[in-house]
Enzyme design. Structure first.
Site, PDB file in Angstrom:
ATOM      1  N   TRP A 332       5.456  -1.696   0.691  1.00 39.08           N
ATOM      2  CA  TRP A 332       5.397  -3.247   0.484  1.00 39.08           C
ATOM      3  C   TRP A 332       6.824  -3.784   0.982  1.00 39.08           C
ATOM      4  O   TRP A 332       7.149  -4.932   0.612  1.00 39.08           O
ATOM      5  CB  TRP A 332       5.327  -3.492  -0.835  1.00 39.08           C
ATOM      6  CG  TRP A 332       3.922  -3.165  -1.540  1.00 39.08           C
ATOM      7  CD1 TRP A 332       3.003  -4.076  -1.772  1.00 39.08           C
ATOM      8  CD2 TRP A 332       3.414  -1.993  -1.753  1.00 39.08           C
ATOM      9  NE1 TRP A 332       1.831  -3.364  -1.974  1.00 39.08           N
ATOM     10  CE2 TRP A 332       2.115  -2.147  -2.314  1.00 39.08           C
ATOM     11  CE3 TRP A 332       3.904  -0.598  -1.884  1.00 39.08           C
ATOM     12  CZ2 TRP A 332       1.204  -1.119  -2.926  1.00 39.08           C
ATOM     13  CZ3 TRP A 332       3.045   0.416  -2.551  1.00 39.08           C
ATOM     14  CH2 TRP A 332       1.705   0.225  -2.910  1.00 39.08           C
ATOM     15  N   CYS A 367      -2.918  -2.551  -1.532  1.00 39.09           N
ATOM     16  CA  CYS A 367      -3.944  -2.451  -2.729  1.00 39.09           C
ATOM     17  C   CYS A 367      -5.069  -2.552  -2.108  1.00 39.09           C
ATOM     18  O   CYS A 367      -6.123  -1.896  -2.241  1.00 39.09           O
ATOM     19  CB  CYS A 367      -3.491  -3.418  -3.739  1.00 39.09           C
ATOM     20  SG  CYS A 367      -4.029  -5.272  -3.333  1.00 39.09           S
ATOM     21  N   HIS A 426      -4.757  -8.456  -6.919  1.00 38.92           N
ATOM     22  CA  HIS A 426      -4.729  -7.072  -6.738  1.00 38.92           C
ATOM     23  C   HIS A 426      -5.997  -6.439  -6.710  1.00 38.92           C
ATOM     24  O   HIS A 426      -7.123  -7.245  -7.358  1.00 38.92           O
ATOM     25  CB  HIS A 426      -3.988  -6.498  -8.135  1.00 38.92           C
ATOM     26  CG  HIS A 426      -3.936  -4.835  -8.132  1.00 38.92           C
ATOM     27  ND1 HIS A 426      -3.474  -4.158  -6.912  1.00 38.92           N
ATOM     28  CD2 HIS A 426      -4.473  -4.127  -9.313  1.00 38.92           C
ATOM     29  CE1 HIS A 426      -3.644  -3.010  -7.294  1.00 38.92           C
ATOM     30  NE2 HIS A 426      -4.211  -3.037  -8.586  1.00 38.92           N
ATOM     31  N   ASP A 449      -8.339   2.513 -10.001  1.00 36.41           N
ATOM     32  CA  ASP A 449      -7.300   1.924  -9.163  1.00 36.41           C
ATOM     33  C   ASP A 449      -6.458   3.176  -8.571  1.00 36.41           C
ATOM     34  O   ASP A 449      -5.733   3.776  -9.147  1.00 36.41           O
ATOM     35  CB  ASP A 449      -6.410   1.048  -9.985  1.00 36.41           C
ATOM     36  CG  ASP A 449      -5.506   0.118  -9.325  1.00 36.41           C
ATOM     37  OD1 ASP A 449      -5.352   0.280  -7.962  1.00 36.41           O
ATOM     38  OD2 ASP A 449      -5.029  -0.642  -9.804  1.00 36.41           O
ATOM     39  N   TYR A 611       2.891 -10.467  -1.941  1.00 41.46           N
ATOM     40  CA  TYR A 611       1.771 -10.742  -3.064  1.00 41.46           C
ATOM     41  C   TYR A 611       2.054 -10.288  -4.007  1.00 41.46           C
ATOM     42  O   TYR A 611       1.512 -10.385  -5.245  1.00 41.46           O
ATOM     43  CB  TYR A 611       0.549 -10.550  -2.197  1.00 41.46           C
ATOM     44  CG  TYR A 611       0.037  -9.017  -2.221  1.00 41.46           C
ATOM     45  CD1 TYR A 611      -0.739  -8.549  -3.166  1.00 41.46           C
ATOM     46  CD2 TYR A 611       0.735  -8.174  -1.190  1.00 41.46           C
ATOM     47  CE1 TYR A 611      -1.239  -7.016  -3.227  1.00 41.46           C
ATOM     48  CE2 TYR A 611       0.218  -6.933  -1.511  1.00 41.46           C
ATOM     49  CZ  TYR A 611      -0.531  -6.257  -2.421  1.00 41.46           C
ATOM     50  OH  TYR A 611      -0.831  -4.851  -2.110  1.00 41.46           O
TER      51      TYR A 611
END
Length: 806
Positions: A332, A367, A426, A449, A611
């Site tokens: 990220w 993600c 997400h 997840d 984000y």
């Protein structure tokens, strides 16, 4: 971020299987298993109750066959001359007269055969037999003589390095006898030297790739068919089988969530939702092997691979690279120079095949990439799975089950205390299964997840977590319910530092988290709102009870006891819908709902944001005082020019407006965080001619640069299941406001409606993609599949067909 393999052995470190760093292209030879089987009892005494009860004289039928288990040549669909190649009871390979010898096996495994069609596995680009557990399949045995009623035949399936009957990794199926655990085989037809069998598998069978062999016993002796890699059988979960705990009682759900090879993934903000098509590609050649390799790399015991709860939990851990050298490296930072920008991927196939081929984690993912790959893996293994986007998704770091934002006395954010964050969006997964490990009432959709955010029992994994437990705030239900509950249904709590250094709640935003939860609708490309399955209606008594029940189990159980509420001024933030490269305007609307005049002092701070909620420094701010008559509204606007935000842009082109205010007369505190994004252009794809299996077809891609600056090192990606293996195209630079056109050929390999997906990436602009539906006709002569396929060239330099100005 990982630069090389880790030395740790992962979650299953105590398991005797420690997978290699790099996968072998071919299966490892099976070790000799004679030393692990049954002591002095013969094979037939162990597999067949009737044989175990024979008189003692029968025990001298001989020891278990010894000798080589080398793999023979393929025998599928023909009758090879195998006399002398089998293994007899004495282990010397001699075939005695009268012995029942299996000269060949036809597993009816081609894509057009009955087995593959009935098991919904005919789309897999494999020639091996692929079946779903709990459902029968058909086998033809070719024999050296006619089958007689006194003959005994048993089928064997074996998986793993240490197969054991008690662990389900060594399955013995006596023909014509009732097997154990749902396994059985019956003769459906005996014609001459051919024997047709109907084989039933257990609905609780281990999933994976099994070796297959046949043993026979007659008065003349025993025979074993040598192992043959062409006769290996893949067994998957079965959502069509009512006895399987992954069963789904809706055919349209199964078509969408198991068989659909592409889907939509949503991103952006709730007010500005973007969507992109993702190629799941679960049936592409090599993907099934990659999915099973993931379980091997984790060292997951074979005996646990029949449990979808355990399998999905392992997948959630292994799709990210932390702890276990998993599939994808998360990044990220905005610097993707050592890998691929997460926004540039258009599907899972290239990622999974790279991991299978090299054994190294693939750079990079965020993600939606983790979720897209997880959907591919779970659908491939037979679990009904969908990709889900949660807008305004909370990341609770202190288990308070609230999103806590701290301010000083003047309502300036105290960033060093603000560890919780709210992601603009997400993406995770729902998969469908029963939960026998939980009390009744928690079957159905389960959250998984794979994005590495927080550890679960010391491992970066998350789920499976019952959506029903999330909805009702039952955060003590496993797995990871507190974290997921906070992502969708926590409150945003604003704390102000007081003169004595303590903190007081000055504002609670109850509708700021999990404002919209969506997935692709069944049998269409429309967006489906599924917020209601995760949450009771906002503001309802049931929703408040769920939040407060959950909070009572968090680290700040009395958070709601300190609330103040004297609010007669309402605030709403609006942002103009703008395209990357254009100027924009943001505005704050204030409304006085009271009966007295109100004076509001407003502070507006604008910054760019990833984000994930991580923000850059403020690049523009404004202050204004507004007087509102009773019942009146007024707005404060802030224009923002392209040249002001251009130097600060980060991934996704998102910005964060922080608004804080104070009502002079009542002391009411106003606080709001509003995120918005700049839209990026789409790629335009046009099909140039009809698409037919096995015949070359051409597609045209058109792109216009929306920025007045040159895009450098532009890379296109193109792929589509049944159409084109992943291809990377280097096109060089594209000038400011320039339009470019390129053409590419591909060869469809499977008929039916297909999705061809493309993306563009450069250091100056990302998140650019496009898709076109391609309806592929069968080849002349009725051929439904082609083995030619589109190639997967990587890094090819492509000249532009044409260029044009703005």
């Amino acid at each position: 971020m990982m630069d090389g393999p880790r030395s740790d052995v992962g979650r299953w470190g105590g398991n005797p299987l420690q997978p290699p760093t790099t996968p072998s292209p071919e299966p490892e030879p099976e070790p000799d298993r004679r030393s692990r089987r049954g002591g002095a009892r013969s094979f037939w005494a162990r597999c067949c109750g009737c044989c175990s009860c024979r008189n003692r004289a029968d025990d001298d039928w001989g020891p278990e066959p010894s000798g080589s288990r080398s793999r023979g040549s393929s025998s599928r669909g023909r009758r090879p001359d195998s006399r002398g190649s089998g293994i007899n009871a004495a282990g010397d390979g001699t075939i005695r007269e009268g012995m029942l010898v299996v000269t060949g096996v036809d597993l009816l495994s081609s894509r057009s055969d009955q087995n593959r069609r009935e098991h919904h596995t005919d789309e897999f680009e494999y020639d091996e037999l692929i079946v779903r557990r709990g459902q029968p399949f058909h086998v033809v045995l070719f024999l050296n003589r006619s089958y007689e009623s006194s003959d005994r035949i048993a089928l064997e399936l074996l998986i793993g390095n240490n197969p054991e009957v008690g662990k389900g990794t060594h399955v013995i199926i006596p023909v014509g006898k009732g097997g154990s655990g749902g396994w059985k085989a019956q003769v459906t037809k005996a014609s001459g030297q051919n024997l047709n069998l109907r084989v039933h598998t257990s609905p609780n069978a281990i999933i994976g790739k099994f070796q297959f062999t046949v043993r026979t016993r007659s008065d003349a002796g025993e025979f074993q068919l040598p192992f043959d890699p062409h006769n290996e059988i893949y067994i998957l979960f079965n959502p069509w089988c009512p006895e399987d705990i992954v069963y789904v009682d809706h055919e349209d759900w199964r078509q969408e969530y198991v068989l659909n090879e592409s889907g939509r993934i949503y991103y952006g903000t709730e007010a500005q939702i973007g969507e992109r098509t993702w190629n799941y590609g679960q049936f592409d050649h090599g993907v099934l092997d990659a999915c099973l390799y993931i379980l091997d790399r984790r060292g997951m015991p074979y005996g646990g691979r029949g449990d979808p709860v355990s399998v999905s939990r392992v997948i959630s851990a292994m799709v990210n690279s932390l702890d276990d050298n998993g599939v994808l490296i998360g990044n990220w930072s905005g610097d993707y120079s050592r890998g691929t920008n997460p926004s540039a991927w258009v599907g899972s196939v290239e990622i999974l095949l790279s991991y299978l081929r090299t054994g190294y984690s693939v750079p990079y993912g965020q993600c939606w990439v983790f979720a897209g790959v997880t959907t591919t893996v779970l659908r491939c293994l037979g679990l009904a799975t969908r990709t889900v986007t949660n807008f305004n998704s909370a990341h609770d770091t202190d288990t308070s089950l609230t999103m806590d934002i701290y301010f000083d006395e003047n309502m300036k954010p105290l960033e060093h205390l603000n560890h919780d964050s709210v992601w603009n969006f997400h993406v995770w997964n729902d998969c469908w299964m029963k939960r026998p490990d939980l009390p009744s009432g928690f079957d159905g959709w389960q959250v998984v997840d794979a994005t590495p955010q927080e550890t679960s029992s010391g491992i970066f994994c998350c789920g499976p977590c019952s959506v029903e437990s999330i909805k009702n705030g039952l955060v003590y239900m496993k797995y990871d319910t507190p974290f997921i509950f906070a992502e969708v249904n926590s409150d945003k709590v604003y704390w102000q530092r007081q003169d004595d250094g303590s903190f007081k709640i000055v504002y609670v935003e109850e509708k700021a988290i999990g404002t919209l939860i969506v997935t692709k609708a069944i049998n269409s490309n429309m967006r489906e709102d599924i917020t209601h399955i995760y949450k009771h209606p906002e503001g309802s008594a049931a929703e408040r009870k769920a939040v407060e029940t959950a909070a009572a189990h968090g680290s700040k159980p009395n958070v709601y006891a300190t609330r103040d509420s004297a609010e007669d001024v309402a605030m709403q933030v609006e942002a103009q819908d703008a395209v990357m490269g254009q100027d924009l305007t943001v505005s704050v609307v204030l409304t006085n709902r009271g009966s007295s005049s109100r004076t509001v002092k407003l502070h507006l701070y604008l910054s760019v944001t990833f984000y994930t909620g991580v923000t850059g420094s403020t690049f523009k701010e404004a202050k204004k005082e507004v007087t509102l008559a009773p019942g009146a509204s007024d707005s404060v606007t802030m224009p923002v020019a392209y040249k002001e935000y251009r130097p600060h842009l980060v991934d996704q082109g998102a910005m964060l407006l922080n608004v804080s205010g104070h009502v002079k007369e009542s002391g009411q505190v106003l606080a709001k965080q509003h995120t918005f994004r700049l839209r990026t252009p789409d790629l335009s794809l046009t099909l140039l001619g009809a698409a037919v299996v096995g015949q070359e077809c051409e597609v045209q891609i058109v792109f216009k640069n929306p920025l007045p600056v040159t895009l450098t090192n532009v890379v296109f990606r193109l792929e589509g299941s049944g159409l084109q293996r992943p291809k990377v195209l280097n096109v060089g630079d594209i000038g400011g406001n320039e339009t470019v056109t390129l053409r590419q050929t591909f060869v469809p390999v499977r008929p039916g409606p297909r999705q061809l997906i493309a993306s563009l990436d450069s250091p100056q602009l990302s998140q650019v993609h496009g898709v076109i539906q391609v309806d592929v006709a069968p080849a002349s002569g009725g051929m439904n599949f082609s083995d030619t396929g589109g190639d997967s060239r990587s890094g090819e330099t492509i000249p532009m067909a044409s260029r044009g100005g703005a």
